[in-house]
Design an enzyme around this catalytic site. Structure first.
Site, PDB file in Angstrom:
ATOM      1  N   LYS A 171       5.149  -7.995  -6.402  1.00  0.00           N
ATOM      2  CA  LYS A 171       4.301  -7.511  -7.498  1.00  0.00           C
ATOM      3  C   LYS A 171       4.691  -8.170  -8.804  1.00  0.00           C
ATOM      4  CE  LYS A 171       4.991  -3.244  -5.873  1.00  0.00           C
ATOM      5  NZ  LYS A 171       5.069  -1.802  -5.708  1.00  0.00           N
TER       6      LYS A 171
HETATM    7  N1  GLU Z   1       9.528   1.688  -1.506  1.00  0.00           N
HETATM    8  C1  GLU Z   1      10.032   0.438  -1.005  1.00  0.00           C
HETATM    9  C2  GLU Z   1       9.227  -0.702  -1.569  1.00  0.00           C
HETATM   10  O1  GLU Z   1       8.082  -0.505  -1.990  1.00  0.00           O
HETATM   11  C3  GLU Z   1      10.011   0.315   0.498  1.00  0.00           C
HETATM   12  C4  GLU Z   1      10.821   1.342   1.169  1.00  0.00           C
HETATM   13  C5  GLU Z   1      11.108   1.120   2.650  1.00  0.00           C
HETATM   14  O2  GLU Z   1      10.205   0.697   3.400  1.00  0.00           O
HETATM   15  O3  GLU Z   1      12.207   1.438   3.053  1.00  0.00           O
HETATM   16  O4  GLU Z   1       9.714  -1.812  -1.578  1.00  0.00           O
END
Ligand code: GLU
Length: 282
Positions: free
Chosen positions: A244
């Protein structure tokens, strides 16, 4: 008969989803569906400064556009802070975490900070402070060496890489609760995967190193260890992995350009990258 499986897609609502997210979501979804299992959607909105409500709605919209349906209610980490606080307290009661008053600049300046695979490792400045003043703003860090001494050697089962020895020492004393949030990614994800009964974690290889820490936290908190499937990453035309923060083309923009979601989902299901992108070699 294949055992039922529970997987999850766990994005952070700090921007719109891009093709790399689409890959994680499709693979996690299909893994569960092909086993008659459950696919969960968990919003990792613990970063108060970077979470945007419109991105939560955007995530749901993007998944629907891709034709992915999740099971049950959407879980939001911001509503589960007491679970993480309780886990932190259990570790604190055993002397496995310590308050840390350092700023990022303090750590960067520290000549003694050893370098790990993800940047400088915390040099331990606040470990063992005799009388920490908890009225000052502080984070909580895991005393990794002490924790490892308590658990002994640990392994996890990785679908592609095989049995992996957990080396949380590679990341050092990671933050378990931030100065501005009562938890951190590592603690929240470990608590939630166990609490939600996740049997198979399907996520990108950018998170492989984090699994070393998650495995240690599971052992310390008496939580089960899921099987891990770390998929290859999507590489953009510039040779960089999509993220992002690099302004990677979002699924919303692709949709606005008239891209057919089939042209994203079908190549991913065939093990390829869509729309002229490519997959990382490892
Ligand atoms: N929230 C994390 C991210 O958007 C991913 C978490 C996970 O898959 O363990 O990179």
């Amino acid at each position: 008969m294949t055992a039922l499986s529970t997987t999850r897609f766990a994005p952070s609502p700090t921007g719109r989803l891009h093709l790399g997210h689409a890959m994680s979501a499709v693979l996690a979804h299909d893994f569960a569906r092909s086993r008659g299992g459950t696919f969960l959607l968990r919003i990792e909105d613990i970063d108060p400064g970077r979470t945007r409500e419109e991105h939560v709605a955007g995530i749901e919209e993007d998944l629907r556009w891709l034709g992915l349906k999740w099971d049950g209610p959407v879980v939001r980490q911001s509503r589960r802070l007491s679970l993480y606080a309780e886990a932190l307290e259990r570790l604190n009661a055993r002397g496995l975490v310590y308050p840390c008053f350092c700023t990022r600049a303090d750590i960067a300046r520290s000549a003694s900070a050893p370098h790990g695979p993800e940047g400088p490792i915390y040099p331990g400045t606040c470990r063992g402070l005799p009388d920490p003043d908890l009225s000052r703003s502080h984070a909580w860090r895991l005393d990794t060496a002490r924790a490892l001494a308590e658990t002994g050697p640990l392994t996890w089962d990785d679908a592609d890489a095989g049995e992996i020895e957990a080396r949380p020492d590679l990341l050092g004393d990671v933050v378990l609760a931030r100065k501005d949030a009562p938890t951190s990614y590592h603690l929240a994800v470990t608590v939630d995967d166990a609490d939600q009964g996740v049997t198979d974690v399907v996520r990108g290889r950018d998170l492989f190193l984090s699994t070393h820490v998650h495995r240690l936290l599971q052992a310390l908190l008496g939580l089960p260890t899921p099987a891990y499937h770390h998929h290859r990453l999507m590489i953009g035309p510039d040779g960089e992995r999509l993220a992002k923060r690099h302004g990677a083309l979002s699924l919303a923009e692709l949709r606005a350009q008239g891209v057919d979601p089939k042209d994203i989902v079908e190549p991913i299901r065939a093990g390829c990258a869509p729309l002229g992108f490519r997959l990382s070699d490892n």
